[in-house]
Write a protein that holds these residues in place. Structure first.
Motif, PDB file in Angstrom:
ATOM      1  N   LYS A   1      35.395  97.959  88.585  1.00  0.00           N
ATOM      2  CA  LYS A   1      34.979  99.228  87.984  1.00  0.00           C
ATOM      3  C   LYS A   1      33.489  99.195  87.605  1.00  0.00           C
ATOM      4  O   LYS A   1      32.926  98.120  87.441  1.00  0.00           O
ATOM      5  N   GLY A   2      32.921 100.344  87.459  1.00  0.00           N
ATOM      6  CA  GLY A   2      31.504 100.437  87.097  1.00  0.00           C
ATOM      7  C   GLY A   2      31.183  99.707  85.799  1.00  0.00           C
ATOM      8  O   GLY A   2      31.930  99.811  84.829  1.00  0.00           O
ATOM      9  N   GLY A   3      30.121  98.953  85.808  1.00  0.00           N
ATOM     10  CA  GLY A   3      29.600  98.330  84.596  1.00  0.00           C
ATOM     11  C   GLY A   3      30.319  97.088  84.099  1.00  0.00           C
ATOM     12  O   GLY A   3      29.978  96.539  83.051  1.00  0.00           O
ATOM     13  N   VAL A   4      31.315  96.585  84.855  1.00  0.00           N
ATOM     14  CA  VAL A   4      32.092  95.435  84.365  1.00  0.00           C
ATOM     15  C   VAL A   4      31.331  94.108  84.448  1.00  0.00           C
ATOM     16  O   VAL A   4      31.672  93.135  83.779  1.00  0.00           O
ATOM     17  N   GLY A   5      30.314  94.055  85.325  1.00  0.00           N
ATOM     18  CA  GLY A   5      29.547  92.810  85.461  1.00  0.00           C
ATOM     19  C   GLY A   5      29.523  92.269  86.888  1.00  0.00           C
ATOM     20  O   GLY A   5      29.239  91.091  87.109  1.00  0.00           O
ATOM     21  N   LYS A   6      29.762  93.121  87.866  1.00  0.00           N
ATOM     22  CA  LYS A   6      29.775  92.684  89.280  1.00  0.00           C
ATOM     23  C   LYS A   6      28.436  92.056  89.673  1.00  0.00           C
ATOM     24  O   LYS A   6      28.376  90.988  90.255  1.00  0.00           O
ATOM     25  N   THR A   7      27.354  92.772  89.348  1.00  0.00           N
ATOM     26  CA  THR A   7      26.027  92.298  89.756  1.00  0.00           C
ATOM     27  C   THR A   7      25.667  91.004  89.031  1.00  0.00           C
ATOM     28  O   THR A   7      25.082  90.085  89.622  1.00  0.00           O
ATOM     29  N   THR A   8      26.062  90.921  87.767  1.00  0.00           N
ATOM     30  CA  THR A   8      25.801  89.705  86.989  1.00  0.00           C
ATOM     31  C   THR A   8      26.509  88.518  87.644  1.00  0.00           C
ATOM     32  O   THR A   8      25.899  87.468  87.890  1.00  0.00           O
ATOM     33  N   VAL A   9      27.793  88.695  87.950  1.00  0.00           N
ATOM     34  CA  VAL A   9      28.586  87.623  88.562  1.00  0.00           C
ATOM     35  C   VAL A   9      28.017  87.256  89.937  1.00  0.00           C
ATOM     36  O   VAL A   9      27.849  86.081  90.276  1.00  0.00           O
ATOM     37  N   CYS A  10      27.680  88.281  90.704  1.00  0.00           N
ATOM     38  CA  CYS A  10      27.179  88.056  92.061  1.00  0.00           C
ATOM     39  C   CYS A  10      25.865  87.272  92.046  1.00  0.00           C
ATOM     40  O   CYS A  10      25.659  86.375  92.870  1.00  0.00           O
ATOM     41  N   SER A  11      24.995  87.612  91.098  1.00  0.00           N
ATOM     42  CA  SER A  11      23.699  86.935  91.074  1.00  0.00           C
ATOM     43  C   SER A  11      23.862  85.458  90.701  1.00  0.00           C
ATOM     44  O   SER A  11      23.196  84.595  91.269  1.00  0.00           O
TER      45      SER A  11
ATOM     46  N   VAL B   1      36.392  89.083  94.936  1.00  0.00           N
ATOM     47  CA  VAL B   1      36.413  88.768  93.507  1.00  0.00           C
ATOM     48  C   VAL B   1      36.340  90.092  92.755  1.00  0.00           C
ATOM     49  O   VAL B   1      35.388  90.851  92.936  1.00  0.00           O
ATOM     50  N   VAL B   2      37.353  90.372  91.936  1.00  0.00           N
ATOM     51  CA  VAL B   2      37.351  91.619  91.175  1.00  0.00           C
ATOM     52  C   VAL B   2      37.040  91.287  89.721  1.00  0.00           C
ATOM     53  O   VAL B   2      37.724  90.479  89.097  1.00  0.00           O
ATOM     54  N   VAL B   3      35.978  91.901  89.216  1.00  0.00           N
ATOM     55  CA  VAL B   3      35.589  91.644  87.832  1.00  0.00           C
ATOM     56  C   VAL B   3      36.278  92.673  86.933  1.00  0.00           C
ATOM     57  O   VAL B   3      36.326  93.862  87.256  1.00  0.00           O
ATOM     58  N   VAL B   4      36.856  92.184  85.832  1.00  0.00           N
ATOM     59  CA  VAL B   4      37.488  93.089  84.863  1.00  0.00           C
ATOM     60  C   VAL B   4      36.919  92.809  83.473  1.00  0.00           C
ATOM     61  O   VAL B   4      36.326  91.759  83.225  1.00  0.00           O
ATOM     62  N   GLU B   5      37.104  93.776  82.580  1.00  0.00           N
ATOM     63  CA  GLU B   5      36.674  93.596  81.197  1.00  0.00           C
ATOM     64  C   GLU B   5      37.845  93.999  80.298  1.00  0.00           C
ATOM     65  O   GLU B   5      38.811  94.607  80.791  1.00  0.00           O
ATOM     66  N   PRO B   6      37.800  93.687  79.015  1.00  0.00           N
ATOM     67  CA  PRO B   6      38.910  94.079  78.148  1.00  0.00           C
ATOM     68  C   PRO B   6      39.123  95.591  78.191  1.00  0.00           C
ATOM     69  O   PRO B   6      38.158  96.363  78.226  1.00  0.00           O
ATOM     70  N   GLY B   7      40.392  95.991  78.207  1.00  0.00           N
ATOM     71  CA  GLY B   7      40.730  97.419  78.305  1.00  0.00           C
ATOM     72  C   GLY B   7      41.475  97.696  79.588  1.00  0.00           C
ATOM     73  O   GLY B   7      41.346  96.943  80.556  1.00  0.00           O
ATOM     74  N   SER B   8      42.235  98.776  79.566  1.00  0.00           N
ATOM     75  CA  SER B   8      43.135  99.028  80.708  1.00  0.00           C
ATOM     76  C   SER B   8      42.430  99.615  81.927  1.00  0.00           C
ATOM     77  O   SER B   8      42.887  99.462  83.048  1.00  0.00           O
TER      78      SER B   8
END
Ligand SMILES: Nc1ncnc2c1ncn2[C@@H]1O[C@H](COP(=O)(O)OP(=O)(O)OP(=O)(O)O)[C@@H](O)[C@H]1O
Ligand SMILES: [Mg+2]
Length: 284
Positions: free
Chosen positions: A34-44, A186-193
């Protein structure tokens, strides 16, 4: 941060070979969510970890908001321009130039020269900026989609070469099937549904695309209960790592500096996740 035991069980089968992973060919990994979860952070961070492991890494920014360069600490002035914005190039390759008839275009445009012409070398890895397809509902039925798909499927990898793709937010990018043939998602998730819902949708679409390994990384965690909650809602998607919410990571974004240097905890967590992921890919 600890990963709850139920997820440990799922991934432990592959952990014995961690550190001894030998892959006979290169591989492709995409990072979504989902948008803003940290995909780019993880990828870098993964880009730099694989590069430090001796891989020849091609990082591809396939997000509409092209900011992987920024997370990698590459100054804006040195970041490559998004290929998707090069309308004449896409038109030329897909046959949708001004002399084209109707809405027809080549589904398999010639792209073999594109990566080397347009990637930038930086600190030992390569960065190619594709950009995302902004046209609403374009799906795969557009010349940009055909171009992107051809590009991602064209890149043939030798041993010790790998591609990491930073995907557009949400599920739409999966519909383009441009990431068909990748080895792991790799799917990045954050707290929340909400981000978990997106992860489950992405995972279902990945199955249809025959992507064998779909794993999750929990990000922006502030207490262990959140990790337990996420793990219990992932419907069996292995949780590879949980990353704490970190002010230095936020500050790196504000300062446009390399997120890899912002938090050793982030790097350590993702280093373990990388090893596990490699053994999972090696086992398929
Ligand atoms: N572990 C973390 N702790 C604190 N902030 C974080 C963490 N991970 C990411 N962030 C911050 O969250 C924001 C979004 O991160 P990032 O750009 O990596 O997400 P994204 O999923 O790629 O977003 P988009 O969908 O817009 O592409 C950034 O400001 C980033 O610094
Ligand atoms: Mg992003």
């Amino acid at each position: 941060m600890e990963i709850p035991s139920q997820s440990q069980d799922i991934i432990s089968a592959d952990l014995e070979s961690v550190g001894k992973v030998a892959l006979n060919s290169g591989f492709r990994i995409a990072v979504g969510g989902k948008g803003g979860v940290g995909k780019t952070t993880v990828c870098s961070v993964l880009t730099q970890l694989f590069q430090k492991d001796g891989f020849d890494v091609l990082a591809i920014d396939a997000d509409s908001d092209t900011n992987l360069a920024s997370a990698l600490g590459i100054p804006e002035s040195q970041a490559p321009a998004p290929l998707i914005g090069m309308k004449h190039l896409i038109a030329e390759r897909t046959g949708t130039g001004k002399d084209a008839v109707g809405a027809y275009f080549k589904m398999n445009p010639e792209v073999s020269d594109i990566p080397e012409r347009y990637w930038r070398q930086h600190n030992g890895f390569k960065l190619l900026v594709l950009g995302g397809i902004k046209r609403a509902g374009a799906g795969c039925a557009c010349s940009e989609g055909a171009f992107l798909r051809a590009l991602l499927t064209h890149i043939i990898l030798q041993r010790k070469e790998m591609v990491l793709v930073d995907l557009d937010a949400g599920v739409e990018c999966m519909g383009r099937s441009s990431i068909e043939g990748i080895d792991a998602l790799v799917v990045v998730v954050e707290p929340g549904s909400r981000s978990i819902e997106t992860a489950l949708n992405i995972s279902q679409m990945a199955k249809k695309l025959n992507i064998k390994q779909v794993v999750a990384i929990a990000n922006k965690i502030t207490d262990l209960q959140q990790v337990n909650d996420i793990a219990s809602q992932l419907n069996g998607i292995p949780l590879l790592a949980s990353i704490q919410h970190s002010v230095p990571v936020q500050q790196a974004d504000i300062a446009r500096t390399n997120v890899f240097e912002a938090s050793s905890e982030l790097v350590d967590q993702l280093s373990e996740a990388k090893q596990t992921l490699m053994s999972m890919i090696a086992s398929t």
